[in-house]
Design an enzyme around this catalytic site. Structure first.
Site, PDB file in Angstrom:
ATOM      1  N   GLU A 169       0.818  -1.225  -0.091  1.00  0.00           N
ATOM      2  CA  GLU A 169       0.134  -0.057   0.247  1.00  0.00           C
ATOM      3  C   GLU A 169       0.722   1.393   0.167  1.00  0.00           C
ATOM      4  O   GLU A 169       0.705   2.182   0.949  1.00  0.00           O
ATOM      5  CB  GLU A 169      -0.918  -0.058   1.068  1.00  0.00           C
ATOM      6  CG  GLU A 169      -1.887  -1.078   1.054  1.00  0.00           C
ATOM      7  CD  GLU A 169      -2.993  -1.224   2.226  1.00  0.00           C
ATOM      8  OE1 GLU A 169      -3.031  -0.082   2.981  1.00  0.00           O
ATOM      9  OE2 GLU A 169      -3.805  -1.766   2.196  1.00  0.00           O
ATOM     10  N   GLU A 368      -4.913  -8.705   0.726  1.00  0.00           N
ATOM     11  CA  GLU A 368      -5.703  -8.345   1.878  1.00  0.00           C
ATOM     12  C   GLU A 368      -7.131  -8.236   1.677  1.00  0.00           C
ATOM     13  O   GLU A 368      -7.629  -7.774   0.598  1.00  0.00           O
ATOM     14  CB  GLU A 368      -5.392  -7.118   2.593  1.00  0.00           C
ATOM     15  CG  GLU A 368      -3.932  -7.311   3.161  1.00  0.00           C
ATOM     16  CD  GLU A 368      -3.080  -5.672   3.853  1.00  0.00           C
ATOM     17  OE1 GLU A 368      -4.212  -5.232   4.357  1.00  0.00           O
ATOM     18  OE2 GLU A 368      -2.488  -5.370   3.979  1.00  0.00           O
TER      19      GLU A 368
END
Length: 472
Positions: A169, A368
């Site tokens: 991220e 995720e």
């Protein structure tokens, strides 16, 4: 009702993920201060219940027990991150720490011994504070230090790691550090954020180049948090607002890291507002073009819904993406009230189809996806097990749409849940629990939740029974 067994491809990766800063604790190996530890010292009141990352899940002392819990919850793969601050505790570069090498080799060996593939991520928000003092991702010197760290990891652990990832991220620290005030050093300055973005992407490319030189069997890629962007309506103003939001939040990293080039429309917009980074070279752009991700991790939690702005922008305020749109609260949306996120399972299918249709159907996996819930002790039975049927339902509903995406031709190789054992979650600390295994923080006792038992069955059967009439 039309129940059928949803079966996933052979050798599908079932597992979960967490990061060094959120799970390891400091331990005795030697570890430099990270930006999170620095921020906690400066502003402890910003961390939920004043809980720091000093101990977290104490994985550094309990990794053998934890690997057995991975087996008991059906893991055939698991994503860790390697702590830069532990590997290079003096100054983020210089001499490598032999105790850190020993710990990670022991951990990865234990995982491999138990048939759990090691997915190793190199950076998960945990900049060594001493390198932040040198400019963090705004500094070429820090890019060089990162590449040295990455190459050292390839050298020391390359025989044990199944897949590598340059960043988790990378958009998060840019938003948090430069636009939205939820990461240290809490600067509000888009242009500096654009510079940090460019150097993060350059670091990704240079790490891939270093990996190629090592001639390892593993692949290397990146993990991106990607929310499909939906306009409020098909009104041209709403559609344009969604397109611009998508450029900022999705294409900004996805295009250069996978395609090797920045999106032209975003470059044009930033040039118009004088927000392009000031330090970039043709050599940088060539490096980015030549060294793209070989595998892509997709973090999916919620959709992004936007509409055209109805209010004027303050011209004296800082330049921000939401000059061009407003968030849209869709009537009737379902929410995870604890985290404040919309639950929209079909979005995982939309995301995978985007990757198939616009990014060469690159080999991908869900890296995720998960549900954070507060005060889970409410759902404990008399034995102390958390009966989290809500998490099981959440996972099944998302997996059903992932199964549909695979059947629609998407090159999806696995599903990793966030997370394995309840872990420390940045400024939210332990407010919301995400794990397949519950953690009693004072005693560090681990107890498999009902969802952990479900996950083992899911992995063993490589699928589950589901009412496919629920898919739209």
């Amino acid at each position: 009702m039309n129940k059928q067994q949803l079966t996933f491809p052979k050798d599908f990766w079932w597992g979960s993920a967490w990061s060094a800063e959120q799970s390891e604790g400091r331990g005795e190996t030697g570890k430099a201060e990270t930006v999170w530890e620095r921020w906690y010292k400066e502003q402890p009141y910003r961390f939920y219940q004043g809980i720091s990352s000093e101990t977290t899940t104490d994985h550094i002392h309990r990794y053998k027990e934890d690997v057995q819990l991975m087996k008991q919850t059906g893991h055939n793969s698991f994503r860790v991150s390697i702590s830069w601050a532990r590997m290079f505790p003096a100054d983020g570069t210089g001499e490598v720490n032999p105790k850190a090498i020993e710990f990670y080799r022991d951990l990865f060996t234990e995982m491999n011994k138990n048939n759990i593939k090691v997915f190793a991520n190199l950076y998960h928000f945990d900049m060594p504070a001493v390198l932040q003092d040198k400019g963090g991702w705004e500094s070429r010197e820090v890019v060089d230090a990162y590449v040295k760290f990455a190459d050292t990891c390839f050298k020391e652990f390359g025989d044990l790691v199944y897949h590598w990832f340059t960043f988790n991220e990378p958009l998060g620290p840019i938003l948090g550090s430069y636009l939205e005030d939820f990461h240290y050093p809490n600067i509000i300055d888009f242009k500096r954020g654009a510079q940090a973005t460019h150097f993060t992407i350059l670091a990704h490319a240079k790490a891939i180049a270093a990996h190629k030189k090592r001639d390892l069997n593993s692949k290397i890629g990146v993990i991106l948090n990607l929310s499909p962007t939906f306009p409020r309506s098909q009104n041209p103003a709403d559609v344009k607002a969604a397109e611009i939001a998508d450029l900022f939040y999705v294409r900004s990293f996805l295009d250069p890291m996978v395609k090797g080039r920045y999106p032209e429309k975003l470059v044009e917009l930033l040039r118009e507002y004088d927000q392009l980074p000031s330090d970039y070279t043709e050599e940088d752009l060539a490096c980015i073009k030549e060294n793209t991700a070989q595998i892509l991790g997709l973090n999916y939690y919620e959709p992004r819904r936007v509409k055209a702005r109805l209010t004027a922008v303050n011209p004296e305020g800082p330049f921000l993406p939401d000059w061009f749109f407003e968030n849209h609260v869709m009537p009737g949306r379902r929410m995870n009230e604890y985290r404040g996120w919309e639950i929209y399972e079909k979005g995982i299918h939309d995301l995978c189809m985007d990757i198939k249709e616009n990014y060469g159907n690159i080999e991908s996996f869900i890296s995720e996806n998960g549900m954070g819930v507060a005060n889970e002790e409410r759902f404990m039975d008399e034995t102390g097990q958390v009966i989290d049927d809500y998490r099981i339902e959440y996972v099944q509903d998302h997996l059903a749409y992932l199964w549909k995406a695979i059947n629609d031709g998407c090159n999806i190789k696995g599903y990793h849940l966030w997370t394995f054992i309840d872990c420390w979650s940045w400024i939210n600390a332990y407010k919301n629990r995400y794990g397949l295994v519950s953690l009693d923080l004072p005693t560090q006792k681990r107890t498999i939740k009902k969802s952990g038992e479900f996950y083992k069955q899911l992995s063993d059967q490589n699928g589950f029974e589901y009412d496919v009439d629920r898919l739209v």
